[in-house]
Design a protein around this motif. Structure first.
Motif, PDB file in Angstrom:
ATOM      1  N   THR A   1      76.982 103.692  47.554  1.00  0.00           N
ATOM      2  CA  THR A   1      77.642 102.505  48.102  1.00  0.00           C
ATOM      3  C   THR A   1      76.701 101.763  49.044  1.00  0.00           C
ATOM      4  OG1 THR A   1      79.763 103.632  47.933  1.00  0.00           O
ATOM      5  CG2 THR A   1      79.674 101.708  49.344  1.00  0.00           C
ATOM      6  N   ILE A   2      75.939 102.515  49.816  1.00  0.00           N
ATOM      7  CA  ILE A   2      74.970 101.904  50.734  1.00  0.00           C
ATOM      8  C   ILE A   2      73.899 101.149  49.936  1.00  0.00           C
ATOM      9  CG2 ILE A   2      73.265 102.387  52.516  1.00  0.00           C
ATOM     10  CD1 ILE A   2      75.656 103.535  53.706  1.00  0.00           C
ATOM     11  N   TRP A   3      73.397 101.776  48.858  1.00  0.00           N
ATOM     12  CA  TRP A   3      72.375 101.117  48.045  1.00  0.00           C
ATOM     13  C   TRP A   3      72.933  99.872  47.365  1.00  0.00           C
ATOM     14  CZ3 TRP A   3      67.570 101.917  48.980  1.00  0.00           C
ATOM     15  CH2 TRP A   3      67.129 103.158  49.432  1.00  0.00           C
ATOM     16  N   THR A   4      74.155  99.945  46.885  1.00  0.00           N
ATOM     17  CA  THR A   4      74.772  98.773  46.258  1.00  0.00           C
ATOM     18  C   THR A   4      75.004  97.673  47.289  1.00  0.00           C
ATOM     19  OG1 THR A   4      75.849 100.269  44.704  1.00  0.00           O
ATOM     20  CG2 THR A   4      76.653  98.027  44.766  1.00  0.00           C
ATOM     21  N   LEU A   5      75.403  98.057  48.493  1.00  0.00           N
ATOM     22  CA  LEU A   5      75.587  97.077  49.560  1.00  0.00           C
ATOM     23  C   LEU A   5      74.269  96.402  49.937  1.00  0.00           C
ATOM     24  CD1 LEU A   5      77.608  95.830  51.555  1.00  0.00           C
ATOM     25  CD2 LEU A   5      76.982  97.638  53.150  1.00  0.00           C
ATOM     26  N   LEU A   6      73.177  97.158  49.938  1.00  0.00           N
ATOM     27  CA  LEU A   6      71.867  96.559  50.206  1.00  0.00           C
ATOM     28  C   LEU A   6      71.488  95.555  49.118  1.00  0.00           C
ATOM     29  CD1 LEU A   6      69.830  99.626  51.501  1.00  0.00           C
ATOM     30  CD2 LEU A   6      70.591  97.641  52.810  1.00  0.00           C
ATOM     31  N   ALA A   7      71.850  95.857  47.869  1.00  0.00           N
ATOM     32  CA  ALA A   7      71.592  94.913  46.775  1.00  0.00           C
ATOM     33  C   ALA A   7      72.429  93.642  46.947  1.00  0.00           C
ATOM     34  CB  ALA A   7      71.885  95.575  45.437  1.00  0.00           C
ATOM     35  N   VAL A   8      73.658  93.790  47.401  1.00  0.00           N
ATOM     36  CA  VAL A   8      74.515  92.620  47.645  1.00  0.00           C
ATOM     37  C   VAL A   8      73.941  91.793  48.794  1.00  0.00           C
ATOM     38  CG1 VAL A   8      76.802  91.905  48.440  1.00  0.00           C
ATOM     39  CG2 VAL A   8      76.596  93.652  46.681  1.00  0.00           C
ATOM     40  N   LEU A   9      73.452  92.452  49.823  1.00  0.00           N
ATOM     41  CA  LEU A   9      72.830  91.727  50.938  1.00  0.00           C
ATOM     42  C   LEU A   9      71.569  90.988  50.489  1.00  0.00           C
ATOM     43  CD1 LEU A   9      73.259  94.197  53.930  1.00  0.00           C
ATOM     44  CD2 LEU A   9      74.410  92.022  53.555  1.00  0.00           C
ATOM     45  N   ALA A  10      70.809  91.585  49.580  1.00  0.00           N
ATOM     46  CA  ALA A  10      69.636  90.901  49.038  1.00  0.00           C
ATOM     47  C   ALA A  10      70.057  89.647  48.275  1.00  0.00           C
ATOM     48  CB  ALA A  10      68.835  91.842  48.142  1.00  0.00           C
ATOM     49  N   ALA A  11      71.176  89.712  47.558  1.00  0.00           N
ATOM     50  CA  ALA A  11      71.681  88.536  46.849  1.00  0.00           C
ATOM     51  C   ALA A  11      72.131  87.462  47.836  1.00  0.00           C
ATOM     52  CB  ALA A  11      72.835  88.926  45.932  1.00  0.00           C
ATOM     53  N   VAL A  12      72.714  87.873  48.948  1.00  0.00           N
ATOM     54  CA  VAL A  12      73.124  86.907  49.971  1.00  0.00           C
ATOM     55  C   VAL A  12      71.890  86.241  50.584  1.00  0.00           C
ATOM     56  CG1 VAL A  12      74.199  86.687  52.250  1.00  0.00           C
ATOM     57  CG2 VAL A  12      75.309  88.037  50.471  1.00  0.00           C
ATOM     58  N   PHE A  13      70.851  87.018  50.866  1.00  0.00           N
ATOM     59  CA  PHE A  13      69.624  86.433  51.418  1.00  0.00           C
ATOM     60  C   PHE A  13      68.960  85.509  50.404  1.00  0.00           C
ATOM     61  CE2 PHE A  13      69.254  90.320  54.321  1.00  0.00           C
ATOM     62  CZ  PHE A  13      69.899  89.668  55.343  1.00  0.00           C
ATOM     63  N   LEU A  14      69.026  85.862  49.120  1.00  0.00           N
ATOM     64  CA  LEU A  14      68.499  84.973  48.087  1.00  0.00           C
ATOM     65  C   LEU A  14      69.287  83.673  48.042  1.00  0.00           C
ATOM     66  CD1 LEU A  14      66.622  84.401  45.705  1.00  0.00           C
ATOM     67  CD2 LEU A  14      68.261  85.587  44.249  1.00  0.00           C
TER      68      LEU A  14
ATOM     69  N   ALA B   1      77.519  85.297  41.428  1.00  0.00           N
ATOM     70  CA  ALA B   1      77.883  86.323  40.441  1.00  0.00           C
ATOM     71  C   ALA B   1      77.427  87.698  40.892  1.00  0.00           C
ATOM     72  CB  ALA B   1      77.279  85.978  39.090  1.00  0.00           C
ATOM     73  N   LEU B   2      76.239  87.786  41.487  1.00  0.00           N
ATOM     74  CA  LEU B   2      75.738  89.075  41.969  1.00  0.00           C
ATOM     75  C   LEU B   2      76.603  89.632  43.094  1.00  0.00           C
ATOM     76  CD1 LEU B   2      71.890  88.512  41.979  1.00  0.00           C
ATOM     77  CD2 LEU B   2      73.183  90.082  40.546  1.00  0.00           C
ATOM     78  N   VAL B   3      77.026  88.771  43.991  1.00  0.00           N
ATOM     79  CA  VAL B   3      77.878  89.231  45.101  1.00  0.00           C
ATOM     80  C   VAL B   3      79.230  89.714  44.573  1.00  0.00           C
ATOM     81  CG1 VAL B   3      79.112  88.468  47.164  1.00  0.00           C
ATOM     82  CG2 VAL B   3      76.715  87.860  46.861  1.00  0.00           C
TER      83      VAL B   3
ATOM     84  N   PHE C   1      63.580  89.119  46.982  1.00  0.00           N
ATOM     85  CA  PHE C   1      64.953  89.578  47.202  1.00  0.00           C
ATOM     86  C   PHE C   1      65.566  90.125  45.915  1.00  0.00           C
ATOM     87  CE2 PHE C   1      64.778  86.389  50.757  1.00  0.00           C
ATOM     88  CZ  PHE C   1      64.740  87.340  51.757  1.00  0.00           C
ATOM     89  N   SER C   2      65.288  89.482  44.797  1.00  0.00           N
ATOM     90  CA  SER C   2      65.800  90.009  43.528  1.00  0.00           C
ATOM     91  C   SER C   2      65.136  91.326  43.171  1.00  0.00           C
ATOM     92  CB  SER C   2      65.578  88.996  42.407  1.00  0.00           C
ATOM     93  OG  SER C   2      66.443  87.909  42.553  1.00  0.00           O
ATOM     94  N   LEU C   3      63.856  91.457  43.469  1.00  0.00           N
ATOM     95  CA  LEU C   3      63.154  92.713  43.201  1.00  0.00           C
ATOM     96  C   LEU C   3      63.708  93.843  44.058  1.00  0.00           C
ATOM     97  CD1 LEU C   3      60.817  93.979  41.607  1.00  0.00           C
ATOM     98  CD2 LEU C   3      59.365  93.470  43.569  1.00  0.00           C
ATOM     99  N   ILE C   4      63.983  93.568  45.309  1.00  0.00           N
ATOM    100  CA  ILE C   4      64.597  94.565  46.192  1.00  0.00           C
ATOM    101  C   ILE C   4      65.969  94.960  45.664  1.00  0.00           C
ATOM    102  CG2 ILE C   4      65.600  94.880  48.507  1.00  0.00           C
ATOM    103  CD1 ILE C   4      63.247  93.208  49.574  1.00  0.00           C
ATOM    104  N   ALA C   5      66.732  94.001  45.189  1.00  0.00           N
ATOM    105  CA  ALA C   5      68.063  94.291  44.651  1.00  0.00           C
ATOM    106  C   ALA C   5      67.971  95.173  43.410  1.00  0.00           C
ATOM    107  CB  ALA C   5      68.801  92.995  44.332  1.00  0.00           C
TER     108      ALA C   5
END
Length: 129
Positions: free
Chosen positions: A7-20, A42-44, A100-104
């Motif tokens: 869940t933490i990793w998925t949340l970090l991916a969502v945050l990367a989408a928000v920063f993007l 869509a990613l969020v 940011f997409s690469l981090i996600a």
């Protein structure tokens, strides 16, 4: 359960989408269609659905894989945009968006590893019963 590591990793991916979404406001790939904004929204949404479908691990893996595909497409669109910029780019000012997409993608791959690990653990416990 929301306190799992995936869940933490998925949340970090969502945050990367928000920063993007925040940094990609000046990206103009196709003049009329805001591709980056639609992709980030869509990613969020897919990420939030993945986080809250913690009881169905197969759905979580499917949603994370769908999110990885969207991120890879966004990396391609952003790379196309960077290559077609006129006058060169200044790295501090432009060019951070694909990161940011690469981090996600990396965060979602790690989340899928932990989801599969949980799935194997549940199956092994069911065999013992």
């Amino acid at each position: 359960m929301l306190q799992r590591i995936q869940t933490i990793w998925t949340l970090l991916a969502v945050l990367a989408a928000v920063f993007l979404f925040i940094t990609g406001q000046d990206v103009d790939v196709f003049s009329n269609i805001p591709v980056i904004n639609i992709g980030c929204i869509a990613l969020v949404l897919v990420g939030a659905l993945s986080i809250f479908s913690f009881k169905n691990r197969k759905r979580q893996i499917l949603l994370n894989t769908f999110s990885i595909i969207i991120n890879v497409l966004l990396i391609g669109v952003l790379a196309y945009w960077l290559l077609n910029l006129s006058g060169g780019i200044q790295i501090p000012e432009k060019g951070i968006e694909p990161v940011f997409s690469l981090i996600a993608v990396i965060c979602l791959l790690i989340a899928n590893i932990y989801i599969r690990r949980d799935e194997r653990l549940v199956k092994s416990v069911d065999r013992l019963r």
